[in-house]
Scaffold this motif. Structure first.
Motif, mmCIF file in Angstrom:
data_model
loop_
_atom_site.group_PDB
_atom_site.id
_atom_site.type_symbol
_atom_site.label_atom_id
_atom_site.label_comp_id
_atom_site.label_asym_id
_atom_site.label_seq_id
_atom_site.Cartn_x
_atom_site.Cartn_y
_atom_site.Cartn_z
ATOM 1 N N GLN A 178 55.772 32.235 28.145
ATOM 2 C CA GLN A 178 54.567 33.157 28.308
ATOM 3 C C GLN A 178 54.904 34.193 27.379
ATOM 4 O OE1 GLN A 178 52.028 32.960 30.412
ATOM 5 N NE2 GLN A 178 51.286 34.638 29.225
ATOM 6 N N ASP A 195 52.076 35.122 24.428
ATOM 7 C CA ASP A 195 51.491 36.440 24.234
ATOM 8 C C ASP A 195 51.644 37.161 22.860
ATOM 9 O OD1 ASP A 195 50.427 36.045 26.869
ATOM 10 O OD2 ASP A 195 51.981 37.293 27.691
ATOM 11 N N TYR A 205 58.463 43.448 25.293
ATOM 12 C CA TYR A 205 57.526 42.996 26.340
ATOM 13 C C TYR A 205 57.736 43.165 27.590
ATOM 14 C CZ TYR A 205 54.687 38.994 28.148
ATOM 15 O OH TYR A 205 53.826 38.264 28.978
#
Length: 105
Positions: A27, A31, A48
């Motif tokens: 993920q 992103d 993040y």
């Protein structure tokens, strides 16, 4: 010290299962626009998830120290077991590999 974070580091930090750690890493890559083969840096991870870099670095150091301790312990055990096996194992009692009587397709 390494600059890349692994799934094992994420697993230890968040207390998640290994499969969930891999999902989290994929993920992050998605992103951040990274490809599958590109690694995630510690800096990327901290930005993040907005976590403290010192905590991650401490976990990584502990994890690496633990790996080194286990590796050195295994090497010592291997040396001991190899010498014991060599002394006990006779040379004339070697097993021949299995061969098929008919060709297999």
């Amino acid at each position: 010290m390494r600059q890349v974070i692994t799934a094992k580091d994420i697993q230890i930090y968040f207390g998640k299962k290994e499969s969930m750690s891999f999902k989290m890493m994929s993920q992050i890559k998605k992103d951040l626009g990274k490809q599958k083969h590109q690694p995630i840096t510690i800096q990327d991870f901290c930005e993040y998830y907005k976590v403290d870099k010192e905590g991650i670095v401490e976990i990584i150091k502990n994890n690496e120290n633990e790996k080194q301790n286990v590796a050195s312990k295994n090497n010592i055990e291997k040396k001991d077991t190899i010498t014991e096996k060599d002394e006990v194992k006779p040379k004339y009692n070697q097993i021949k590999p299995y061969t098929f009587s008919k060709p297999t397709y």
